[in-house]
Design an enzyme around this catalytic site. Sequence first.
Site, PDB file in Angstrom:
ATOM      1  N   GLY A  13      -2.898  19.777  84.884  1.00 32.19           N
ATOM      2  CA  GLY A  13      -1.306  19.541  85.465  1.00 32.19           C
ATOM      3  C   GLY A  13      -0.600  20.736  86.010  1.00 32.19           C
ATOM      4  CB  SER A 136      11.736  16.078  80.981  1.00 32.58           C
ATOM      5  OG  SER A 136      11.696  14.711  81.618  1.00 32.58           O
ATOM      6  CE1 TYR A 162       7.579  14.452  77.257  1.00 33.23           C
ATOM      7  CE2 TYR A 162       8.851  13.193  78.625  1.00 33.23           C
ATOM      8  CZ  TYR A 162       7.931  14.293  78.350  1.00 33.23           C
ATOM      9  OH  TYR A 162       7.793  15.246  79.694  1.00 33.23           O
TER      10      TYR A 162
HETATM   11  N1  LIG Z   1       4.210  15.088  84.439  1.00 34.32           N
HETATM   12  C1  LIG Z   1       5.493  14.728  84.612  1.00 34.32           C
HETATM   13  O1  LIG Z   1       5.902  13.785  85.265  1.00 34.32           O
HETATM   14  C2  LIG Z   1       6.716  15.571  83.719  1.00 34.32           C
HETATM   15  C3  LIG Z   1       8.100  15.117  83.987  1.00 34.32           C
HETATM   16  C4  LIG Z   1       8.853  15.979  83.135  1.00 34.32           C
HETATM   17  C5  LIG Z   1       8.360  16.747  82.492  1.00 34.32           C
HETATM   18  N2  LIG Z   1       7.208  17.255  82.381  1.00 34.32           N
HETATM   19  C6  LIG Z   1       6.677  18.501  81.592  1.00 34.32           C
HETATM   20  O2  LIG Z   1       5.984  19.305  82.094  1.00 34.32           O
HETATM   21  C7  LIG Z   1       5.019  19.798  81.132  1.00 34.32           C
HETATM   22  C8  LIG Z   1       3.680  19.874  81.752  1.00 34.32           C
HETATM   23  O3  LIG Z   1       3.261  18.722  81.482  1.00 34.32           O
HETATM   24  P1  LIG Z   1       2.126  18.150  82.618  1.00 34.32           P
HETATM   25  O4  LIG Z   1       2.655  16.973  83.325  1.00 34.32           O
HETATM   26  O5  LIG Z   1       1.389  19.221  83.300  1.00 34.32           O
HETATM   27  O6  LIG Z   1       1.008  17.576  81.574  1.00 34.32           O
HETATM   28  P2  LIG Z   1      -0.687  17.646  81.454  1.00 34.32           P
HETATM   29  O7  LIG Z   1      -1.218  17.525  82.659  1.00 34.32           O
HETATM   30  O8  LIG Z   1      -0.985  16.536  80.353  1.00 34.32           O
HETATM   31  O9  LIG Z   1      -0.748  19.129  80.740  1.00 34.32           O
HETATM   32  C9  LIG Z   1      -0.086  19.233  79.364  1.00 34.32           C
HETATM   33  C10 LIG Z   1      -0.679  20.634  79.175  1.00 34.32           C
HETATM   34  O10 LIG Z   1      -0.309  20.992  77.682  1.00 34.32           O
HETATM   35  C11 LIG Z   1      -1.289  21.208  76.699  1.00 34.32           C
HETATM   36  N3  LIG Z   1      -1.106  21.043  75.619  1.00 34.32           N
HETATM   37  C12 LIG Z   1      -0.918  19.729  75.010  1.00 34.32           C
HETATM   38  N4  LIG Z   1      -0.845  19.689  73.563  1.00 34.32           N
HETATM   39  C13 LIG Z   1      -1.005  21.099  73.287  1.00 34.32           C
HETATM   40  C14 LIG Z   1      -0.864  21.735  72.154  1.00 34.32           C
HETATM   41  N5  LIG Z   1      -0.850  21.313  70.798  1.00 34.32           N
HETATM   42  N6  LIG Z   1      -1.233  23.206  72.073  1.00 34.32           N
HETATM   43  C15 LIG Z   1      -1.503  23.740  73.261  1.00 34.32           C
HETATM   44  N7  LIG Z   1      -1.412  23.325  74.402  1.00 34.32           N
HETATM   45  C16 LIG Z   1      -1.219  21.677  74.477  1.00 34.32           C
HETATM   46  C17 LIG Z   1      -2.572  20.518  77.278  1.00 34.32           C
HETATM   47  O11 LIG Z   1      -3.960  20.916  77.037  1.00 34.32           O
HETATM   48  P3  LIG Z   1      -4.922  20.314  76.613  1.00 34.32           P
HETATM   49  O12 LIG Z   1      -5.989  20.289  77.704  1.00 34.32           O
HETATM   50  O13 LIG Z   1      -5.657  20.720  75.316  1.00 34.32           O
HETATM   51  O14 LIG Z   1      -4.512  18.659  76.177  1.00 34.32           O
HETATM   52  C18 LIG Z   1      -2.430  20.545  78.994  1.00 34.32           C
HETATM   53  O15 LIG Z   1      -2.975  22.018  79.252  1.00 34.32           O
HETATM   54  C19 LIG Z   1       5.220  19.180  79.906  1.00 34.32           C
HETATM   55  O16 LIG Z   1       6.114  20.175  79.093  1.00 34.32           O
HETATM   56  C20 LIG Z   1       5.809  17.929  79.995  1.00 34.32           C
HETATM   57  O17 LIG Z   1       6.950  17.517  79.270  1.00 34.32           O
HETATM   58  C21 LIG Z   1       6.268  16.575  82.985  1.00 34.32           C
END
Ligand SMILES: NC(=O)c1ccc[n+]([C@@H]2O[C@H](COP(=O)([O-])OP(=O)(O)OC[C@H]3O[C@@H](n4cnc5c(N)ncnc54)[C@H](OP(=O)(O)O)[C@@H]3O)[C@@H](O)[C@H]2O)c1
Length: 275
Positions: A13, A136, A162
Amino acid sequence: MSSIALITGTTHGIGRVTSRELAKAGRTVVMLCRDVPAAQRVRNEILAMVPGASIHVVECDLASLASVRAAAGAVRRDFGRISLLINNAGIAPSRQQMSVDGFELTFATNHLGPFLLTQLLLDRMNSPGRIVNVASRVHYRGTLDLNRVVNAKARFNPMAAYAQSKLANVLHTFALARRLTGTPITANCLHPGVVATNLLPRWLRAIKPLLSPMMLDEERGAKTTLYLALSEVVTGASGKYFDENQIAQPAAEAANNVLLQEALWEVSERWVKQD
Ligand SMILES: NC(=O)c1ccc[n+]([C@@H]2O[C@H](COP(=O)([O-])OP(=O)(O)OC[C@H]3O[C@@H](n4cnc5c(N)ncnc54)[C@H](OP(=O)(O)O)[C@@H]3O)[C@@H](O)[C@H]2O)c1
């Protein structure tokens, strides 16, 4: 060693794209991840695109306070001063789980782990330095109900859990920025947009083409983080919440509540000391 950028959650991501762009910008990138083989694969992927880049992997499970302490220790031992700390990793689980330390897993991963990591590395931040918390827009819907965080029997609502964790990200950022006033270290947070990543439910990703252009790809999703990390325009800006178009926006009323910020800070400090 070039200017050091620490970032959590780079296996997928937004974090993966952000790391690549930081490497392209010449930063030494330290990726803090729980899945070390996956992080090594991303490292190799970036090295293939940015030959000679300086990229390191440190094991860090944000849902475990002991793991966060060990990771901070490794960073302190192996690296110099940090210019950039990006608290990016996050989860949005659909069912209730408790962390090894006994906290609801969304809150433990999205707030308590990053809070502790930041506390343990604050004195290693460079002058100037930047802290960027990926929050977020969902924080506008968040309320703090800390009883639910420690009560495994509480009714679990995934969206509320969340939203609470993302409100905590904004409260943390604002309280941190206040503490950093008068120093050359800044703290800001952001909404990256609605981004098609693993975080979203599978069904929503599957209909992504129908939702475009409402849903951003990962490249666009990393833009605001990179803006806050690298742009000269935000030099000195602190205690702000930015939207997916890199514009500072008013955060939720709850996020601006100083009493709530301080209450969360106090309880977070107490809870992270317990392990
Ligand atoms: N996607 C959206 O629409 C959106 C919207 C608003 C905010 N966000 C925020 O953006 C940020 C990045 O999210 P993303 O959308 O890129 O999600 P993603 O693709 O699911 O990536 C999340 C990352 O966090 C890691 N992670 C999860 N649990 C962990 C833990 N216990 N310790 C260390 N690393 C951990 C995952 O690693 P693993 O490979 O080990 O699972 C992955 O590398 C988050 O804070 C999310 O809340 C996303």
